[in-house]
Design a protein around this motif. Sequence first.
Motif, PDB file in Angstrom:
ATOM      1  N   ALA A  50      76.533  -3.453 -34.382  1.00  0.00           N
ATOM      2  CA  ALA A  50      74.765  -2.483 -33.618  1.00  0.00           C
ATOM      3  C   ALA A  50      74.005  -3.428 -32.782  1.00  0.00           C
ATOM      4  O   ALA A  50      73.958  -2.753 -31.114  1.00  0.00           O
ATOM      5  N   ILE A  51      74.054  -4.667 -32.246  1.00  0.00           N
ATOM      6  CA  ILE A  51      73.899  -5.436 -31.454  1.00  0.00           C
ATOM      7  C   ILE A  51      74.823  -5.307 -30.393  1.00  0.00           C
ATOM      8  O   ILE A  51      73.881  -5.035 -28.928  1.00  0.00           O
ATOM      9  N   LYS A  52      75.715  -5.394 -30.427  1.00  0.00           N
ATOM     10  CA  LYS A  52      76.529  -5.082 -29.446  1.00  0.00           C
ATOM     11  C   LYS A  52      76.104  -3.300 -28.978  1.00  0.00           C
ATOM     12  O   LYS A  52      76.551  -3.130 -27.404  1.00  0.00           O
ATOM     13  N   LYS A  53      76.333  -2.743 -28.986  1.00  0.00           N
ATOM     14  CA  LYS A  53      75.764  -1.032 -28.920  1.00  0.00           C
ATOM     15  C   LYS A  53      74.109  -0.488 -28.876  1.00  0.00           C
ATOM     16  O   LYS A  53      73.765  -0.202 -28.701  1.00  0.00           O
ATOM     17  N   LYS A  54      73.444  -1.737 -29.083  1.00  0.00           N
ATOM     18  CA  LYS A  54      72.075  -1.921 -28.491  1.00  0.00           C
ATOM     19  C   LYS A  54      71.479  -1.543 -29.183  1.00  0.00           C
ATOM     20  O   LYS A  54      70.361  -0.716 -29.325  1.00  0.00           O
ATOM     21  N   ASP A  55      71.723  -1.109 -30.949  1.00  0.00           N
ATOM     22  CA  ASP A  55      71.641  -0.250 -31.314  1.00  0.00           C
ATOM     23  C   ASP A  55      70.955  -0.862 -32.869  1.00  0.00           C
ATOM     24  O   ASP A  55      71.326  -0.765 -33.980  1.00  0.00           O
ATOM     25  N   THR A  56      69.934  -1.924 -32.842  1.00  0.00           N
ATOM     26  CA  THR A  56      69.304  -3.005 -33.722  1.00  0.00           C
ATOM     27  C   THR A  56      67.866  -2.349 -34.060  1.00  0.00           C
ATOM     28  O   THR A  56      66.723  -3.491 -33.556  1.00  0.00           O
ATOM     29  N   PRO A  57      67.016  -0.922 -34.971  1.00  0.00           N
ATOM     30  CA  PRO A  57      65.911  -0.901 -35.057  1.00  0.00           C
ATOM     31  C   PRO A  57      65.440  -1.504 -35.869  1.00  0.00           C
ATOM     32  O   PRO A  57      65.794  -1.858 -36.304  1.00  0.00           O
ATOM     33  N   GLY A  58      63.749  -2.213 -35.203  1.00  0.00           N
ATOM     34  CA  GLY A  58      63.502  -2.677 -36.840  1.00  0.00           C
ATOM     35  C   GLY A  58      62.898  -4.158 -36.410  1.00  0.00           C
ATOM     36  O   GLY A  58      62.668  -4.802 -36.309  1.00  0.00           O
ATOM     37  N   TRP A  59      64.312  -4.673 -35.228  1.00  0.00           N
ATOM     38  CA  TRP A  59      64.087  -5.403 -35.221  1.00  0.00           C
ATOM     39  C   TRP A  59      64.247  -6.082 -33.274  1.00  0.00           C
ATOM     40  O   TRP A  59      63.646  -5.462 -32.422  1.00  0.00           O
ATOM     41  N   PRO A  60      62.795  -7.545 -33.173  1.00  0.00           N
ATOM     42  CA  PRO A  60      62.034  -7.487 -32.009  1.00  0.00           C
ATOM     43  C   PRO A  60      63.536  -8.171 -30.904  1.00  0.00           C
ATOM     44  O   PRO A  60      64.502  -8.281 -31.696  1.00  0.00           O
ATOM     45  N   ALA A  61      63.088  -8.036 -29.935  1.00  0.00           N
ATOM     46  CA  ALA A  61      64.435  -8.590 -29.029  1.00  0.00           C
ATOM     47  C   ALA A  61      64.988  -9.690 -29.231  1.00  0.00           C
ATOM     48  O   ALA A  61      63.900 -10.578 -29.342  1.00  0.00           O
ATOM     49  N   GLY A  62      66.078  -9.578 -28.791  1.00  0.00           N
ATOM     50  CA  GLY A  62      67.216 -10.785 -29.548  1.00  0.00           C
ATOM     51  C   GLY A  62      67.081 -11.050 -30.963  1.00  0.00           C
ATOM     52  O   GLY A  62      67.724 -12.189 -31.212  1.00  0.00           O
ATOM     53  N   LYS A  63      65.865 -11.240 -31.530  1.00  0.00           N
ATOM     54  CA  LYS A  63      65.988 -11.941 -33.138  1.00  0.00           C
ATOM     55  C   LYS A  63      66.835 -10.961 -34.256  1.00  0.00           C
ATOM     56  O   LYS A  63      67.333 -12.374 -35.057  1.00  0.00           O
ATOM     57  N   ALA A  64      67.808  -9.583 -33.949  1.00  0.00           N
ATOM     58  CA  ALA A  64      69.206  -9.452 -34.768  1.00  0.00           C
ATOM     59  C   ALA A  64      70.266 -10.485 -33.946  1.00  0.00           C
ATOM     60  O   ALA A  64      70.623 -10.938 -35.143  1.00  0.00           O
TER      61      ALA A  64
END
Length: 177
Positions: free
Chosen positions: A17-31
């Motif tokens: 998900a991080i590689k796809k830039k698909d981390t809803p609910g996470w602030p930028a960079g936090k995932a």
Amino acid sequence: KIRQYDNWTNLRTLWGAIKKKDTPGWPAGKAFEYLVLQAFLLDGGSVRWPYMVEIENEVVEQIDGFVHIGRFSCIVESKHTEKPIAIAPIAKMRNQLLRRHSGAIGLIFSFAGFTEAAVILAKYIAPQSILLWTGLEIEQAIADNKILDYLEYKYRTCLETGIPDAGILHSSTPPAP
């Protein structure tokens, strides 16, 4: 939120998900930041999650995390950027280490890697106690269900050669130092 990624399979899902830039609910960079720490936790490390250091009621440091693994005590800095990072985070880490016991080491994880100049300069930072990790190396560690063996390899290689970015790719077991 990271606690739902309580095994390596789930952590690999988060990595995807991080590689796809698909981390809803996470602030930028936090995932990305929490994924790195969770990898250490899953591999048996003791983790202190992100925190701030205050002196005289003033925040002087924001630490992405701290891990203890046997003899290793490590400040963790994670950078989830589109482009390779330059020397600034490495210099910041050096300053954080200078305030701590000489046994502490710094680990910088960069999703996009490091500029060539940053890697060259990192080889000349004293004390030589900062290890550089790329996104591809994180992916390798998660794929192999281990990050501690790779940390030990990077650490030993740095002690023996002064190289802070010894690669771990394409091997399920790092070469013996």
